[in-house]
Design an enzyme around this catalytic site. Structure first.
Site, short mmCIF file in Angstrom:
data_model
loop_
_atom_site.label_atom_id
_atom_site.label_comp_id
_atom_site.label_asym_id
_atom_site.label_seq_id
_atom_site.Cartn_x
_atom_site.Cartn_y
_atom_site.Cartn_z
N SER A 62 -38.87 44.59 17.62
CA SER A 62 -39.79 44.07 18.63
C SER A 62 -41.23 44.43 18.29
CB SER A 62 -39.44 44.65 20.00
OG SER A 62 -38.08 44.48 20.27
N1 SAH Z 1 -34.46 47.26 20.11
C1 SAH Z 1 -34.51 46.73 18.77
C2 SAH Z 1 -34.73 45.24 18.69
C3 SAH Z 1 -33.60 44.49 19.26
S1 SAH Z 1 -33.30 42.89 18.55
C4 SAH Z 1 -35.51 47.46 17.93
O1 SAH Z 1 -36.19 48.38 18.44
O2 SAH Z 1 -35.60 47.17 16.73
C5 SAH Z 1 -31.90 42.52 19.57
C6 SAH Z 1 -30.63 43.19 19.12
O3 SAH Z 1 -29.66 42.93 20.13
C7 SAH Z 1 -30.08 42.65 17.82
O4 SAH Z 1 -29.94 43.67 16.91
C8 SAH Z 1 -28.72 42.07 18.23
O5 SAH Z 1 -27.72 42.27 17.25
C9 SAH Z 1 -28.42 42.84 19.49
N2 SAH Z 1 -27.46 42.21 20.40
C10 SAH Z 1 -27.38 40.92 20.82
N3 SAH Z 1 -26.35 40.76 21.67
C11 SAH Z 1 -25.76 41.99 21.79
C12 SAH Z 1 -24.64 42.49 22.53
N4 SAH Z 1 -23.89 41.70 23.31
N5 SAH Z 1 -24.33 43.80 22.40
C13 SAH Z 1 -25.05 44.62 21.62
N6 SAH Z 1 -26.11 44.21 20.90
C14 SAH Z 1 -26.47 42.91 20.99
#
Ligand code: SAH
Length: 215
Positions: A62
């Site tokens: 992000s």
């Molecule tokens: N917080 C992260 C950015 C998140 S990007 C950082 O600091 O880098 C969003 C993430 O959510 C992705 O890695 C994706 O794999 C995850 N994601 C999406 N759906 C999900 C679910 N149902 N359970 C767990 N993770 C999920």
């Protein structure tokens, strides 16, 4: 460019402040965590720009100001146990680990969790527990949580997460039906029920069901 060079850091903190990240604790946490450690190759050189960047498995780290604003909105106290859904690079979890007692983080991609764990170790962040799984169901074994942060967009705040939030707890989650129009929501749980607050427009990857296919 040396990511930790003083001038770069000053500009980074200035950009965060000008976008509304004003709490000292949050700024100090973000100053102390090298975002470059969570990025690979050419993207590591851009770690201190206020932009989202690509990570493994087609996901994104992000934008720093969004990490700061979400962390601030979560109103974390040093005694809190926090659940993060969507580990991604691990950067948001690392920032939270500086201001919370313990952080649990879950991602549907095993590879992302493995890579994030290595960085947590390298940065000596020993109060983060990471797990591979579908975070829509939370982490029932560790529940309830004082704070929950979801870093992928859901159509609605997932029910299991609402039930794993303590009374007095706060959850921050991007909500929206499309990839382009999403709103960051803050949910407060009290004895009288749930109270919703719309914070700002955001853009996150969708919260998907089940485990990720490794890419
Ligand atoms: N917080 C992260 C950015 C998140 S990007 C950082 O600091 O880098 C969003 C993430 O959510 C992705 O890695 C994706 O794999 C995850 N994601 C999406 N759906 C999900 C679910 N149902 N359970 C767990 N993770 C999920």
């Amino acid at each position: 460019m040396n990511a930790l060079d003083a001038e770069t850091k000053m500009q980074f903190l200035f950009a965060l402040r000008s976008r509304g990240v004003t709490e000292t604790r949050v700024l100090e946490a973000m100053e102390s965590i090298d975002r470059g450690a969570f990025l690979r190759g050419i993207f590591a050189e851009r770690a201190y720009e206020d932009v989202p960047l690509p990570i493994s498995c087609g996901q994104t780290i992000s934008q720093p100001s969004v990490v700061g604003l979400m962390t601030q909105a979560l109103q974390v106290s040093p005694r809190d146990t926090v659940l993060e859904v969507g580990t991604g690079s691990g950067y948001q979890a690392a920032v939270l680990a500086r201001i919370a007692r313990r952080v649990y983080t879950i991602d549907r991609h095993a590879r992302l969790v493995q890579e994030a764990r290595q960085v947590f170790e390298q940065l000596n962040l020993s109060n983060i527990t990471s797990l591979v799984g579908d975070g829509s169901f939370g982490m029932p074994d560790q529940a309830p949580f004082d704070r929950i942060i979801v870093t992928a967009a859901a159509e609605d705040p997932p029910g299991p997460l609402l039930s794993q939030l303590k009374v007095g707890g706060i959850m921050v989650v991007p909500v929206g039906q499309s990839d382009t129009v999403q709103t960051l929501i803050r949910v407060r749980k009290s004895e009288n029920g749930l109270e919703y607050d719309e914070l700002r427009p955001v853009r996150f990857v969708p919260l998907l069901e089940g485990l990720g296919k490794e890419t």
